[in-house]
Scaffold this motif. Structure first.
Motif, mmCIF file in Angstrom:
data_model
loop_
_atom_site.group_PDB
_atom_site.id
_atom_site.type_symbol
_atom_site.label_atom_id
_atom_site.label_comp_id
_atom_site.label_asym_id
_atom_site.label_seq_id
_atom_site.Cartn_x
_atom_site.Cartn_y
_atom_site.Cartn_z
ATOM 1 N N ALA A 187 53.263 -4.788 54.955
ATOM 2 C CA ALA A 187 53.512 -4.212 53.813
ATOM 3 C C ALA A 187 55.168 -4.015 53.780
ATOM 4 O O ALA A 187 55.727 -4.091 52.884
ATOM 5 C CB ALA A 187 52.791 -2.758 53.389
ATOM 6 N N VAL B 273 56.974 -7.178 53.366
ATOM 7 C CA VAL B 273 57.084 -7.620 51.991
ATOM 8 C C VAL B 273 57.896 -6.605 51.069
ATOM 9 O O VAL B 273 58.729 -7.233 50.568
ATOM 10 C CB VAL B 273 55.676 -7.454 51.459
ATOM 11 C CG1 VAL B 273 55.707 -7.687 49.999
ATOM 12 C CG2 VAL B 273 54.583 -8.332 52.293
ATOM 13 N N ALA B 274 58.079 -5.296 51.669
ATOM 14 C CA ALA B 274 58.828 -4.547 50.877
ATOM 15 C C ALA B 274 60.390 -4.979 51.007
ATOM 16 O O ALA B 274 61.267 -4.789 50.236
ATOM 17 C CB ALA B 274 58.488 -2.960 51.168
ATOM 18 N N ALA C 260 54.863 -1.445 45.714
ATOM 19 C CA ALA C 260 54.316 -2.971 45.266
ATOM 20 C C ALA C 260 53.629 -3.721 46.224
ATOM 21 O O ALA C 260 52.795 -4.158 46.518
ATOM 22 C CB ALA C 260 55.443 -3.678 44.499
ATOM 23 N N ALA C 261 54.405 -3.592 47.485
ATOM 24 C CA ALA C 261 54.184 -4.030 48.725
ATOM 25 C C ALA C 261 52.709 -3.602 49.165
ATOM 26 O O ALA C 261 51.708 -4.152 49.699
ATOM 27 C CB ALA C 261 54.952 -4.035 49.764
ATOM 28 N N ALA D 291 50.008 -4.595 46.822
ATOM 29 C CA ALA D 291 49.350 -6.126 46.677
ATOM 30 C C ALA D 291 48.814 -6.278 48.184
ATOM 31 O O ALA D 291 48.338 -7.687 48.340
ATOM 32 C CB ALA D 291 50.731 -6.985 46.509
ATOM 33 N N ARG E 224 52.040 -11.761 44.358
ATOM 34 C CA ARG E 224 51.286 -10.524 43.758
ATOM 35 C C ARG E 224 52.398 -9.223 43.919
ATOM 36 O O ARG E 224 52.553 -8.555 42.839
ATOM 37 C CB ARG E 224 50.012 -10.230 44.239
ATOM 38 C CG ARG E 224 49.124 -8.846 43.566
ATOM 39 C CD ARG E 224 47.692 -8.705 44.040
ATOM 40 N NE ARG E 224 47.052 -10.170 44.047
ATOM 41 C CZ ARG E 224 46.291 -10.285 44.778
ATOM 42 N NH1 ARG E 224 46.473 -9.637 46.102
ATOM 43 N NH2 ARG E 224 45.553 -11.388 44.805
ATOM 44 N N ALA E 225 53.010 -9.248 44.944
ATOM 45 C CA ALA E 225 53.982 -7.836 45.249
ATOM 46 C C ALA E 225 55.030 -8.366 44.259
ATOM 47 O O ALA E 225 55.645 -6.978 43.612
ATOM 48 C CB ALA E 225 54.221 -7.715 46.536
ATOM 49 N N LYS E 226 55.732 -9.352 44.370
ATOM 50 C CA LYS E 226 56.644 -9.673 43.327
ATOM 51 C C LYS E 226 56.396 -9.443 41.721
ATOM 52 O O LYS E 226 57.080 -8.947 41.144
ATOM 53 C CB LYS E 226 57.112 -11.121 43.444
ATOM 54 C CG LYS E 226 58.391 -11.583 42.621
ATOM 55 C CD LYS E 226 58.696 -13.040 43.050
ATOM 56 C CE LYS E 226 59.952 -13.436 42.171
ATOM 57 N NZ LYS E 226 60.336 -14.873 42.469
ATOM 58 N N ARG F 197 51.954 -3.510 36.623
ATOM 59 C CA ARG F 197 51.861 -2.284 37.310
ATOM 60 C C ARG F 197 51.012 -1.283 36.787
ATOM 61 O O ARG F 197 50.051 -0.534 37.328
ATOM 62 C CB ARG F 197 53.245 -1.626 37.627
ATOM 63 C CG ARG F 197 54.083 -2.118 38.608
ATOM 64 C CD ARG F 197 55.122 -1.160 39.128
ATOM 65 N NE ARG F 197 56.156 -0.643 38.167
ATOM 66 C CZ ARG F 197 57.217 -1.385 37.874
ATOM 67 N NH1 ARG F 197 57.576 -2.670 38.291
ATOM 68 N NH2 ARG F 197 58.044 -0.890 37.014
#
Length: 223
Positions: free
Chosen positions: A181, A184-185, A202-203, A206, A212-214, A223
């Motif tokens: 995570a 990704v963040a 989000a990270a 997801a 998905r995080a984006k 969200r």
């Protein structure tokens, strides 16, 4: 900015692909290539969101890169990532499967000499959707490759239901892992300009799936 910069938390895979791209460039220049860094068939596996197709596209760009590094700036990198390079063919299923007719046509075209003097690349983003006949057509090409043809296949796993054992045995496997995570963040902050709090949320939500995080970071409705 390198073509590999969008691969999150995949340091080992990136190192393998960079070494292979450098060896491929040396081979094109007619220089001796020590070891077995480069091969004609690659299999990218990993969980959803790990970046299988991102890795394969980045490697395809590095193979066509004018410097052999995947610089991200030259015409070879740009056109490959944009899907317009004359020597790179992408196979993305439009339905539930990839038919044998499509695979035979693409394999035949990929067997021709590259127009740019580097490589013909055939990238199959969902090789697990090949029909049995299409898989056999691909296998024959992988077993008897043209000197300047490279096959890049993406599958969720190495299970026989995803890719045949025979095809797998002819490929070098690149295994991608689920990114953390935190990684990704960091990507959302640095690449997409997402504020730190939203990026972290989000990270985490997801669960390591970069795409998905984006979307969660960019779309309040999602969200």
């Amino acid at each position: 900015m390198s073509v590999f910069d969008h691969l999150v938390g995949q340091e080992e895979a990136v190192a393998t692909l960079r070494a292979a791209a450098a060896a491929a460039a040396a081979q094109v220049r007619g220089e001796p290539v020590p070891g077995s860094a480069m091969t004609h068939a690659w299999l990218f596996t990993g969980p959803p969101g790990s970046g299988r197709s991102v890795a394969a596209r980045a490697f395809a760009a590095a193979l066509q890169c004018e410097t052999g590094t995947g610089c991200g700036h030259c015409a070879g990198c740009h056109t490959t990532l944009a899907g317009t390079h004359a020597d790179v063919r992408f196979v993305v299923p439009e339905g539930l499967s990839i038919p044998v007719s499509q695979m035979r046509e693409l394999v035949m075209r990929a067997a021709s000499a590259p127009t740019g003097g580097r490589w013909q690349v055939l990238l199959v983003e969902d090789a697990d959707r090949l029909t049995e006949a299409a898989s056999n057509a691909l296998l024959k090409a992988v077993e008897e490759p043209s000197p300047r043809t490279v096959f890049l296949l993406c599958t969720p796993s190495l299970h026989p239901d995803d890719v045949s054992v025979t095809i797998r045995s002819r490929c070098r496997v690149v295994t991608l892992r689920q990114p953390s995570a935190e990684a990704v963040a960091a990507l959302l902050r640095e690449r997409d300009g997402v504020d730190p709090d939203t990026a972290v949320w989000a990270a985490a939500a997801a669960q390591g799936h970069v795409g998905r995080a984006k979307r969660l970071a960019a779309d309040p409705a999602a969200r």
